[in-house]
Motif scaffolding. Structure first.
Motif, short mmCIF file in Angstrom:
data_model
loop_
_atom_site.label_atom_id
_atom_site.label_comp_id
_atom_site.label_asym_id
_atom_site.label_seq_id
_atom_site.Cartn_x
_atom_site.Cartn_y
_atom_site.Cartn_z
N ASP A 75 35.16 36.04 50.67
CA ASP A 75 35.34 36.05 49.22
C ASP A 75 36.45 37.01 48.81
OD1 ASP A 75 33.32 34.21 48.93
OD2 ASP A 75 31.77 35.73 48.58
N ILE A 76 36.52 38.16 49.46
CA ILE A 76 37.57 39.13 49.14
C ILE A 76 38.94 38.57 49.53
CG2 ILE A 76 38.48 41.41 49.71
CD1 ILE A 76 35.58 42.33 50.07
N HIS A 77 38.99 37.94 50.69
CA HIS A 77 40.25 37.34 51.14
C HIS A 77 40.74 36.27 50.17
CE1 HIS A 77 43.30 35.81 53.84
NE2 HIS A 77 42.81 34.59 53.67
N ALA B 126 39.99 36.04 46.96
CA ALA B 126 40.37 36.68 45.70
C ALA B 126 41.76 37.31 45.82
CB ALA B 126 39.34 37.74 45.32
N LEU B 127 42.04 37.98 46.95
CA LEU B 127 43.35 38.57 47.15
C LEU B 127 44.43 37.48 47.23
CD1 LEU B 127 42.53 41.37 49.76
CD2 LEU B 127 43.16 41.66 47.36
N HIS B 128 44.12 36.40 47.90
CA HIS B 128 45.06 35.29 48.01
C HIS B 128 45.36 34.69 46.63
CE1 HIS B 128 47.09 31.76 49.51
NE2 HIS B 128 46.25 31.01 48.81
N ALA B 129 44.34 34.50 45.82
CA ALA B 129 44.53 33.94 44.48
C ALA B 129 45.38 34.87 43.61
CB ALA B 129 43.17 33.68 43.82
N ASP B 130 45.15 36.18 43.71
CA ASP B 130 45.95 37.13 42.94
C ASP B 130 47.41 37.10 43.37
OD1 ASP B 130 43.82 37.95 41.42
OD2 ASP B 130 43.42 39.75 42.62
N ARG B 131 47.63 37.08 44.67
CA ARG B 131 49.01 37.07 45.17
C ARG B 131 49.71 35.75 44.81
NH1 ARG B 131 53.58 39.34 45.61
NH2 ARG B 131 54.78 38.75 47.42
N ALA B 132 49.00 34.65 44.89
CA ALA B 132 49.58 33.35 44.53
C ALA B 132 49.97 33.34 43.05
CB ALA B 132 48.60 32.23 44.84
N ALA B 133 49.15 33.93 42.20
CA ALA B 133 49.46 33.99 40.78
C ALA B 133 50.70 34.85 40.54
CB ALA B 133 48.27 34.54 40.01
#
Length: 60
Positions: free
Chosen positions: A4-6, A8-15
């Protein structure tokens, strides 16, 4: 790292990357239109020059 953390971090970086890419985006309609009409003009010139020389295009 937890899944889940991975994600969330991926979604933030993609944004962040999408936001940065928006800043560098070119006005596509004007550029695309200019390139399209240039290609049409070049194609017409090639077709005219081929017709006057008596040559035909072969694909194979």
């Amino acid at each position: 790292m937890h899944t889940d953390i991975h994600l969330a971090l991926h979604a933030d970086r993609a944004a962040e990357l999408r936001h940065e890419a928006q800043e560098f985006r070119l006005p596509r309609t004007r550029l695309r239109t200019r390139i399209g009409w240039t290609m049409v003009e070049v194609g017409l010139r090639l077709a005219r020059s081929g017709a006057t020389c008596g040559q035909t295009f072969r694909t194979a």
